[in-house]
Design a protein around this motif. Structure first.
Motif, PDB file in Angstrom:
ATOM      1  N   THR A 394       0.816  -1.221   0.000  1.00 24.02           N
ATOM      2  CA  THR A 394       0.000   0.000   0.000  1.00 24.02           C
ATOM      3  C   THR A 394       0.847   1.266   0.000  1.00 24.02           C
ATOM      4  O   THR A 394       1.684   1.453  -0.865  1.00 24.02           O
ATOM      5  N   ALA A 395       0.635   2.146   0.985  1.00 20.62           N
ATOM      6  CA  ALA A 395       1.254   3.477   0.967  1.00 20.62           C
ATOM      7  C   ALA A 395       2.699   3.489   1.427  1.00 20.62           C
ATOM      8  O   ALA A 395       3.281   4.553   1.611  1.00 20.62           O
ATOM      9  N   ALA A 396       3.312   2.324   1.586  1.00 21.92           N
ATOM     10  CA  ALA A 396       4.722   2.284   1.985  1.00 21.92           C
ATOM     11  C   ALA A 396       5.661   2.582   0.827  1.00 21.92           C
ATOM     12  O   ALA A 396       6.872   2.685   1.025  1.00 21.92           O
ATOM     13  N   LEU A 397       5.118   2.745  -0.374  1.00 24.06           N
ATOM     14  CA  LEU A 397       5.917   3.065  -1.542  1.00 24.06           C
ATOM     15  C   LEU A 397       5.125   3.996  -2.446  1.00 24.06           C
ATOM     16  O   LEU A 397       3.924   4.229  -2.220  1.00 24.06           O
ATOM     17  N   PHE A 398       5.770   4.553  -3.452  1.00 24.38           N
ATOM     18  CA  PHE A 398       5.094   5.424  -4.412  1.00 24.38           C
ATOM     19  C   PHE A 398       4.044   4.611  -5.150  1.00 24.38           C
ATOM     20  O   PHE A 398       4.365   3.676  -5.885  1.00 24.38           O
ATOM     21  N   SER A 399       2.780   4.952  -4.945  1.00 26.49           N
ATOM     22  CA  SER A 399       1.693   4.151  -5.481  1.00 26.49           C
ATOM     23  C   SER A 399       0.404   4.951  -5.436  1.00 26.49           C
ATOM     24  O   SER A 399       0.339   6.038  -4.850  1.00 26.49           O
ATOM     25  N   VAL A 400      -0.624   4.396  -6.057  1.00 30.93           N
ATOM     26  CA  VAL A 400      -1.956   4.998  -5.976  1.00 30.93           C
ATOM     27  C   VAL A 400      -2.409   5.055  -4.524  1.00 30.93           C
ATOM     28  O   VAL A 400      -3.040   6.028  -4.089  1.00 30.93           O
ATOM     29  N   ASP A 401      -2.089   4.022  -3.752  1.00 30.56           N
ATOM     30  CA  ASP A 401      -2.480   4.002  -2.343  1.00 30.56           C
ATOM     31  C   ASP A 401      -1.919   5.214  -1.602  1.00 30.56           C
ATOM     32  O   ASP A 401      -2.613   5.840  -0.794  1.00 30.56           O
ATOM     33  N   LEU A 402      -0.661   5.555  -1.866  1.00 24.59           N
ATOM     34  CA  LEU A 402      -0.051   6.718  -1.218  1.00 24.59           C
ATOM     35  C   LEU A 402      -0.741   8.003  -1.662  1.00 24.59           C
ATOM     36  O   LEU A 402      -1.012   8.887  -0.842  1.00 24.59           O
ATOM     37  N   LEU A 403      -1.051   8.121  -2.944  1.00 23.65           N
ATOM     38  CA  LEU A 403      -1.708   9.316  -3.469  1.00 23.65           C
ATOM     39  C   LEU A 403      -3.096   9.494  -2.881  1.00 23.65           C
ATOM     40  O   LEU A 403      -3.578  10.612  -2.740  1.00 23.65           O
ATOM     41  N   VAL A 404      -3.753   8.407  -2.540  1.00 22.52           N
ATOM     42  CA  VAL A 404      -5.092   8.479  -1.948  1.00 22.52           C
ATOM     43  C   VAL A 404      -5.015   8.660  -0.435  1.00 22.52           C
ATOM     44  O   VAL A 404      -5.778   9.427   0.152  1.00 22.52           O
ATOM     45  N   GLN A 405      -4.074   7.976   0.194  1.00 17.65           N
ATOM     46  CA  GLN A 405      -4.027   7.952   1.660  1.00 17.65           C
ATOM     47  C   GLN A 405      -3.465   9.227   2.263  1.00 17.65           C
ATOM     48  O   GLN A 405      -3.986   9.726   3.268  1.00 17.65           O
ATOM     49  N   LEU A 406      -2.405   9.781   1.681  1.00 16.97           N
ATOM     50  CA  LEU A 406      -1.745  10.934   2.299  1.00 16.97           C
ATOM     51  C   LEU A 406      -2.671  12.148   2.436  1.00 16.97           C
ATOM     52  O   LEU A 406      -2.702  12.765   3.506  1.00 16.97           O
TER      53      LEU A 406
END
Length: 449
Positions: A394-406
């Motif tokens: 998930t958001a532990a790396l550059f990803s869609v998850d990071l773009l949504v979660q941050l």
């Protein structure tokens, strides 16, 4: 005049450099440092090189904006951001030990670029309003991407009874692989969470019908994709949301929780239970769900490698280089990539967001319904990605998850800051008022001046 004002507001809110930088990071998804060599090849190769260079460009342009653009409204760094900065920098430092250095550091720069883009987005207007806009923009982009992926996969989407393995049935998208079933389910979960909150809040048949339609379609897509992590994470998120939507949803949530634990299993026909279990576990049953397609073995190997170098870590993408496969867990990926300090930053950032969420929910703040709904939406997004961080990076790396979660994390932290400031100001005004009243009574007494 009103129409012109509206158009001007739209241009100011969503047509500016900050928005462009954020969209550029979305465009960089599904590319990497290997695309940077295609600048002079022309066509799709040049386009992908441009996309892959977006994170570096965001850091350069965003850094200049942060240094030279003066804004009286710029918000201070929130605790979740600060801790994610710690994680990103720890990954970047760990990358110095890897050769070739830039190929590893690229992913650290990409992670930091998201942090920079969020900071830049808060320039130019009242920060809380800006972070709300960033969340709106993010949700809209995620929904558009989902629609685009469904369009590209339209001919083969329903060729099988399950969407799992869809990536093997579709052609490349813009030179990159089609999103896997886990990614498609992740995209579908976002409108599902938003529509579920609106389902309990909207009034009127038209608005309610739209919320139901979006929710039913999104949940059906998650179910069809048969991604176990997304299925169980979304189920837990929906129960979580109901806990904060009023008395009736809370009672339903408790009932569903008891039912999920098996206390009311007899209420469901055996054939239905068997179908649900077989579909949700992709035919592997309870034992297959426990091992999660061999993730238990991956976790043990990852822990062994962490113990060999616990402080420094191995740099971004360490799971692919050290384990030879996806780490499949946010905490383990963070520890492998950023060492102990980086892992503490990653986990601490998420825990700080949850701390602020709980402080707001149980802090007896006076929240208007619109702000409370926004809080529950962002909390729902955070809940889904937190649960999903166990079987995925998930958001532990550059990803869609990071773009949504941050953006969701920053909104929750910033909302708490504003509510605390408002509470202190109110107390200060009340204290001044009581002093003024006491002084007035004292002066009004006989024999006083």
């Amino acid at each position: 005049m009103k129409q012109q004002s509206l158009l001007a507001a739209i241009r100011f809110d969503y047509v500016n450099l900050q928005v462009f930088l954020w969209l550029a990071l979305w465009a960089a998804i599904n590319t990497g440092h290997w695309n940077l060599s295609g600048w002079l090849d022309g066509g799709l190769a040049t386009l992908n090189a441009l996309r892959a260079s977006a994170p570096i460009g965001v850091i350069l342009v965003g850094g200049l904006m942060m240094l030279f653009v003066q804004s009286p409204f710029r918000g201070r760094l929130t605790l979740p951001e600060a801790l994610f900065w710690l994680y990103g920098l720890a990954m970047l430092v760990a990358s110095f030990q890897v050769a070739p250095w830039f190929n590893t550091a690229y992913w650290g720069f990409s992670f930091i670029a998201v942090l920079v883009a969020v900071r830049v987005f808060l320039i130019g207007d009242e920060p809380l309003r800006q972070i709300i806009r960033l969340n709106y923009l993010t949700w809209a982009v995620a929904t558009v991407v989902l629609v685009m992926l469904l369009f590209f996969a339209r001919d083969v989407l329903f060729e099988d009874e399950s969407g799992y393995g869809l990536v093997n049935r579709t052609a490349d998208v813009a030179g990159g692989a089609m999103s896997r079933a886990t990614g498609m389910a992740r995209f579908a979960a976002i409108p599902a969470v938003l529509a579920f909150v609106m389902f309990w809040r909207v009034r009127g048949w038209v608005s309610w019908s739209i919320a139901v339609a979006v929710f039913a379609g999104s949940v059906s897509l998650v179910w069809f994709m048969q991604s176990r992590g997304a299925l169980f994470s979304l189920a837990g998120t929906l129960v979580f949301i109901m806990l904060f939507m009023g008395k009736v949803p809370r009672v339903i949530a408790v009932g569903l929780f008891i039912l999920g634990l098996g206390g009311g299993a007899d209420l469901i026909p055996e054939e239905t239970r068997t179908y649900i279990v077989e579909h949700a576990t992709r035919g592997t049953g309870v034992e297959g769900f426990k091992s999660m397609s061999g993730r238990d073995k991956i976790y043990r190997i990852a822990w062994q490698r962490i113990q060999e170098q616990p402080l420094l870590g191995y740099g971004p993408q360490a799971d692919r280089r050290i384990l030879g496969e996806n780490g499949q867990n946010g905490l383990l990926y963070a520890w492998l990539s950023g060492g102990l300090l980086g892992m503490l930053g990653y986990v601490g950032g998420m825990l700080a967001s949850w701390w602020y969420f709980l402080k707001i929910i149980f802090g007896k703040f006076q929240l208007p319904s619109r702000e409370r709904d926004m809080l529950v939406m962002t909390g729902g997004i955070l809940a889904f990605l937190t649960l999903r961080s166990y079987p995925e990076n998930t958001a532990a790396l550059f990803s869609v998850d990071l773009l949504v979660q941050l953006p969701a994390m920053v909104y929750i932290a910033m909302l708490y800051r504003y509510l605390e400031v408002a509470r202190r100001s109110k107390r200060r005004r009340e204290k001044i008022r009581r002093r003024a009243e006491a002084r007035g009574r004292f002066q009004a007494e006989p024999g006083t001046t």
